[in-house]
Design an enzyme around this catalytic site. Structure first.
Site, short mmCIF file in Angstrom:
data_model
loop_
_atom_site.label_atom_id
_atom_site.label_comp_id
_atom_site.label_asym_id
_atom_site.label_seq_id
_atom_site.Cartn_x
_atom_site.Cartn_y
_atom_site.Cartn_z
CD GLU B 52 -1.79 -2.34 1.61
OE1 GLU B 52 -0.61 -2.60 1.92
OE2 GLU B 52 -2.72 -3.17 1.73
CG PHE B 114 -9.80 -9.71 10.79
CD1 PHE B 114 -8.56 -10.13 11.28
CD2 PHE B 114 -10.01 -9.72 9.43
CE1 PHE B 114 -7.56 -10.54 10.42
CE2 PHE B 114 -9.01 -10.15 8.55
CZ PHE B 114 -7.78 -10.55 9.06
CD GLN B 115 -7.28 -7.30 7.20
OE1 GLN B 115 -8.14 -7.03 6.38
NE2 GLN B 115 -6.10 -7.80 6.85
CE LYS B 164 -17.02 -6.50 2.96
NZ LYS B 164 -16.45 -7.82 3.27
CG MET B 480 22.76 12.29 3.20
SD MET B 480 23.93 13.39 2.37
CE MET B 480 22.95 13.99 0.99
#
Lengths: 188, 582
Positions: B52, B114-115, B164, B480
């Protein structure tokens, strides 16, 4: 030049702001913030203060206009002049914020706070507490044989002063609302 | 005309109505209804990334190279938390994004489902604004509002959290034209007093400099055109931040090069010595200013910015001009012309600048046996000059060298992570750019360490036939970090090696792409041409000098006129009080 234009009514005591911009003096300002009354809006404002390291001395919030779902947040904050300007600009760019007013510089304003004090005691202390409450125009809103709950409205300084006097007389608990403030006069 | 449809369908319909053609995303349980709708239409292309974070960076690449908002779609919980880095990156660089995240159904919010994650809470400080939509009837209007907020004023990322059940439920669709007008309408026109004051300053400046930034790019190609007109008509020198490269062409006669920590000597010295600094769409970032107290001590400072909170945040300015860069430049040109196009004599200033240029601050010690990273970029520049080219970068030394050695003639051609400095940004961003410009040459200048952070996107590049060129300057170091450890931490190179690197050629081949390795300067040109001419993704493993430092450099806590120009000048250059700065 525009940046040097002097704003009218910049302090409550003088018509002009002649203070040194670079002064590192910590000032206390009361900001009135008009916001959409939507979920999380208070978290946005508070998150901005904590995220950028600004101070909150007191904060009150409630819906003030049911038709247009507007809430008014009153924040008392402290910082240098530059920090206060940053706070206003940062708060002003939060999307659900409609207006930011710095009541401390925009002209005279009234600030009030409500406080409840629970004072326990018997005998002379109890009588003295009641006498002082009268002087401060505090109301007794609850009473037992060993305690009072006083209700008082006033400036934060007045409430501080009353609390200071009550401490030796048996002050056991305090609740304060934080400052609500409005500009004086007919204008909005 | 309103229509009943499911929330999921509304998302797709609203995207179509907003002119979206590409969505970067990754499916999961909480966004399945939207994915189902995407499956059943052909107007919007969905690009399946492999992580993502990459979806957001790809959307950023798309947005930065087109000027249109980038759109991404992720699932709840880990999908949303993986998006956080990208959102923060877009926030700091003011990139317009509209990101959709799935959420558990409204009746499960707060149950540690969940999630489930508090996506609104997590993304509140890393978006310009975000919304949790609990009512399908309000969904379409919220989406239109989201596009408005993302693209108006100072642009930025916004997020819409979609439970949802809201995606499944039916509601009324409101088209953009019918959506209620937002109270959020940032001012774009500056006041006439501000414009006139600025013109008066332009007329009498003897040592002026334009200091421009990403705000010019964000204002659109028109703003870059107006900037060119103003710079060339006044004959003033111009420098730019990392974010603003390309707004004024590198071949333009006023061009001084980039300024800042690794900016050009002449640009920083001009900033330090000027009598008039006109900041257009930049924000006095700490990479630009060096030590605040000694920043351009004798100049009148003008700051043109659309965001009032940028004014006086870091540097107190004499003339703030609040407005959109394009509008301001248009008005300034109009007023300046109407007052007779007056400018003072700047020839002595230009002579001084020429003296500074003679320092030739980008000089490096060439080598016949090892590829110097600067040489690699010089050759890349020479061989791709004039091509329809877009460049993204990762973060580190290679990024600074790319900014120094590649020349940009147009805006939206250079996409780099400036404010957040996100390693792993460049590769997915290059895919986003390539999908927006399928026929163009898209090169990601990378370091091997940054590139590994999102290397899984090779799968995306292959799947969508995005012929992105991954030009990796491989010094087997976090260059760097190593440079700072050398300068600041007694050459104790703590964890700044790239151990156990993959064989990049084999890695490319494992994905079905082309891998090229080059270690000899004599082979470099041919190898670069092979990369350019290959029709498909290429990983170019350019083995470069391992200990090269990036100069010039303003050490932390120093002023513009205290630049380090090369290895000889670094001894004891950074004091302990500077070392606490990053």
């Amino acid at each position: 030049m525009s940046a040097l234009r002097i704003q009218q009514g910049s302090t409550s005591h003088s018509a002009y702001d002649l203070r040194d911009y670079h002064a590192e003096v910590i000032e206390k300002h009361t900001l009135a913030v008009l916001v959409d009354n939507e979920a999380g809006v208070l978290a946005r404002v508070i998150g901005l203060f904590s995220g950028r390291g600004y101070n909150i001395e007191s904060l009150t919030v409630a819906e003030v206009n049911h038709q247009s779902h507007l809430s008014r947040i009153t924040v008392v904050t402290t910082g240098t002049r530059d920090v206060i300007e940053q706070i206003k600009a940062q708060v002003g760019r939060i999307v659900p914020v409609h207006e930011v007013h710095d009541l401390t510089v925009e002209g005279p304003s009234i600030e009030r706070e409500l406080a409840l004090f629970k004072v326990e005691g018997t005998g002379n202390n109890r009588i003295e507490a009641l006498r002082l409450a009268e002087i401060f125009r505090a109301n007794v809103v609850d009473s037992t044989l060993e305690s009072f709950v006083f209700e008082m409205t006033g400036t934060s300084e007045k409430i501080d002063a009353f609390a200071e006097l009550m401490r030796p007389l048996g002050l056991v608990e305090t609740a304060r609302t934080g400052v609500a403030a409005l500009a004086r006069g007919s204008h909005i | 005309m309103t229509r009943q449809m499911t929330g999921a369908k509304m998302v797709v319909q609203a995207l179509k109505d907003q002119g979206v053609d590409t969505v970067f995303g990754y499916p999961g349980g909480a966004v399945l209804p939207v994915y189902d709708e995407i499956f059943q239409q052909n107007d919007i292309k969905h690009v399946l990334v492999r992580h993502e974070q990459a979806a957001i960076h790809a959307a950023e690449g798309y947005a930065r190279s087109t000027g249109k908002p980038g759109v991404a779609l992720v699932t709840s919980g880990p999908g949303a938390t993986n998006a956080v880095t990208g959102l923060t990156d877009a926030l700091l660089d003011s990139i317009p994004l509209v990101v959709f995240s799935g959420q558990v159904p409204t009746f499960m919010i707060g149950t540690d489902g969940f999630q489930e994650a508090d996506t609104i809470g997590i993304t509140r400080p890393c978006t310009k604004h975000n919304w949790l939509v609990k009512d399908t009837d309000k969904l379409s209007e919220t989406i239109h509002q989201a596009f408005h907020v993302a693209t108006s004023g100072r642009p930025g990322p916004v997020l819409i959290d979609l439970p949802k059940d809201v995606q499944f439920a039916d509601g009324e669709y409101t088209p953009p034209a019918k959506a209620k007008v937002s109270h959020y309408q940032p001012r774009v026109k500056a006041s006439i007093e501000e414009i006139t004051d600025l013109v008066a300053l332009i007329e009498k400046a003897e040592r002026p400099v334009f200091y421009t930034g990403g705000g010019v790019i964000n204002s659109g190609p028109g703003a870059s055109q107006l900037l060119r007109e103003l710079v060339d008509a006044t004959g003033f020198p111009i420098t730019s931040t990392l974010m603003g490269l390309g707004a004024y062409p590198a071949s333009g006669k006023g061009w001084l090069g980039m300024l800042g920590m690794h900016g050009l000597y002449e640009a920083n010295m001009a900033m330090h010595g000027c009598d008039l600094m006109i900041n257009i769409g930049a924000r006095f970032d700490d990479r630009i200013t060096g030590r605040i107290q000694d920043f351009s001590p004798n100049s009148t400072k003008v700051h043109v910015d659309i965001d009032p909170s940028s004014i006086n945040k870091i540097i107190r300015v004499d003339l703030p001009v609040i407005g959109d860069v394009g509008h301001v430049l248009e008005d300034v040109l109009k007023v300046w012309k109407s007052r007779g196009r007056k400018v003072a004599d700047t020839s002595a200033w230009w002579e001084q600048i020429e003296e500074w240029r003679k320092v030739r601050c980008l000089t490096y010690k060439p080598s016949e046996t090892v590829i110097k990273p600067q040489y690699a970029l010089e050759r890349l520049e020479a061989l791709t000059k004039g091509m329809d080219r877009y460049v993204t970068t990762e973060v580190g030394q290679h990024q600074m060298w790319a900014a120094q050695f590649l020349n940009f003639e147009d805006p939206n051609r250079w996409m780099t992570s400036g404010g957040l400095g996100t390693m792993g940004y460049g590769f997915p961003a290059s895919i986003g750019v390539q999908l927006a410009h399928p026929e163009s040459l898209v090169i990601n200048v990378a370091g091997e360490a940054s590139w590994l952070m999102n290397m899984q996107e090779m799968g995306t590049a292959m799947q969508y036939r995005a012929p992105v060129k991954q030009f990796i300057l491989n010094n087997e170091r976090l260059g760097m970090v190593r440079q700072w450890q050398q300068l600041l931490h007694g050459e104790r190179y703590s964890s700044s090696w790239s151990e156990s690197l993959p064989d990049f050629v084999k890695l490319a081949e494992a994905f079905g792409a082309k891998g090229i390795q080059c270690s000899d300067p004599k082979d470099l040109d041919d190898a670069i041409m092979e990369m350019i001419n290959y029709d498909g993704p290429v990983i170019f493993d350019c083995l470069v000098e391992k200990h090269e430092n990036c100069f010039p450099m303003i050490p932390s806590g120093k002023a513009h006129n205290e630049m380090l120009l090369g290895d000889a000048s670094v001894e004891g250059a950074i004091k302990s009080d500077g070392a606490v700065l990053v």
